[in-house]
Scaffold this motif. Structure first.
Motif, mmCIF file in Angstrom:
data_model
loop_
_atom_site.group_PDB
_atom_site.id
_atom_site.type_symbol
_atom_site.label_atom_id
_atom_site.label_comp_id
_atom_site.label_asym_id
_atom_site.label_seq_id
_atom_site.Cartn_x
_atom_site.Cartn_y
_atom_site.Cartn_z
ATOM 1 N N GLY A 102 31.043 -7.795 38.472
ATOM 2 C CA GLY A 102 30.140 -6.667 38.324
ATOM 3 C C GLY A 102 30.354 -5.634 39.412
ATOM 4 N N ALA A 112 32.106 -14.225 36.878
ATOM 5 C CA ALA A 112 31.384 -12.999 36.516
ATOM 6 C C ALA A 112 31.863 -11.888 37.448
ATOM 7 N N TRP A 119 27.575 -5.567 34.836
ATOM 8 C CA TRP A 119 28.544 -6.656 34.737
ATOM 9 C C TRP A 119 29.556 -6.366 33.634
ATOM 10 N N LYS A 128 32.179 -8.505 33.114
ATOM 11 C CA LYS A 128 32.599 -9.821 32.630
ATOM 12 C C LYS A 128 31.551 -10.838 33.055
ATOM 13 N N TRP A 129 31.208 -11.746 32.141
ATOM 14 C CA TRP A 129 30.300 -12.850 32.464
ATOM 15 C C TRP A 129 30.671 -14.009 31.550
ATOM 16 N N SER A 130 31.372 -14.966 32.101
ATOM 17 C CA SER A 130 31.798 -16.118 31.321
ATOM 18 C C SER A 130 31.286 -17.391 31.990
ATOM 19 N N LYS A 159 24.417 -20.577 29.294
ATOM 20 C CA LYS A 159 24.803 -19.467 30.157
ATOM 21 C C LYS A 159 24.665 -19.838 31.633
ATOM 22 N N TYR A 184 20.462 -14.476 34.585
ATOM 23 C CA TYR A 184 21.659 -14.111 33.851
ATOM 24 C C TYR A 184 21.851 -12.597 33.983
ATOM 25 N N LYS A 185 22.985 -12.201 34.502
ATOM 26 C CA LYS A 185 23.330 -10.790 34.708
ATOM 27 C C LYS A 185 22.236 -10.035 35.472
ATOM 28 N N ARG A 243 24.040 -18.922 35.472
ATOM 29 C CA ARG A 243 23.155 -17.963 36.138
ATOM 30 C C ARG A 243 23.591 -17.759 37.584
#
Length: 134
Positions: free
Chosen positions: A67, A65, A57, A59-61, A24, A36-37, A26
C-alpha cells in the motif's frame, strides 16, 4: 416459475457470509484490533511519532500486502514533545502472515519505504515486527 421462486427462497435462507471473510489476512496497528486493508497504520508504537495515513492498498493477498499513503513523522525538534509532524510519501509492505491464537491470520512484519524525500537522519527503508494482536 415455481422452481425459480423456490430457488430464490432457498437462497434467502442461506446465512450471509461476512464481508471481511474468515480467510483474509489482517494487519494490526500497535495494539489496535487487526483489520483488513486499514486506512491508517501507526509505525512507531512507543510514541506514535510515525504514522501512515490515507492508505490505499494496490495488493492484498494471503502472503503479502502493498500500500501507499502519507507518512506523518514527528521532527522531534527541539524535542519530541515540541516537534511538528511533517509529511512524506510512504510505501508499506506487509508480510510474514502468521496464524494467531484466536484463529485469525495476521501479517507480522511491516516494511516501510520513503518513496520521495525522507526525514533527516532516518533510513529510506525500515522494518518493524507486528506481533499478533487478535
Amino acid at each position: 416459475m415455481k422452481r425459480l421462486v423456490l430457488l430464490i427462497l432457498a437462497l434467502a435462507l442461506i446465512p450471509a457470509i461476512p464481508a471481511t471473510g474468515a480467510n483474509k489476512v489482517r494487519l494490526a496497528s500497535c495494539g489496535n484490533k487487526p483489520s483488513y486493508k486499514p486506512k491508517r497504520v501507526i509505525i512507531a508504537c512507543g510514541d506514535g511519532a510515525f504514522v501512515v495515513l490515507k492508505l490505499e492498498w494496490s495488493k492484498w493477498s494471503r502472503k503479502t500486502a502493498i500500500g501507499r499513503g502519507t507518512g506523518k513523522v514527528n521532527t522531534c525538534e527541539p524535542s519530541c514533545a515540541e516537534g511538528k509532524f511533517e509529511s512524506y510519501k510512504v510505501k508499506l509492505t506487509a508480510g510474514k502472515p502468521t496464524q494467531c491464537a484466536k484463529g485469525d491470520r495476521e501479517f507480522t512484519r511491516l516494511t516501510y519505504t520513503f518513496t520521495d524525500k525522507k526525514p533527516k537522519g532516518v533510513s529510506r527503508t525500515g522494518a518493524v515486527p507486528r506481533p499478533c494482536n487478535g
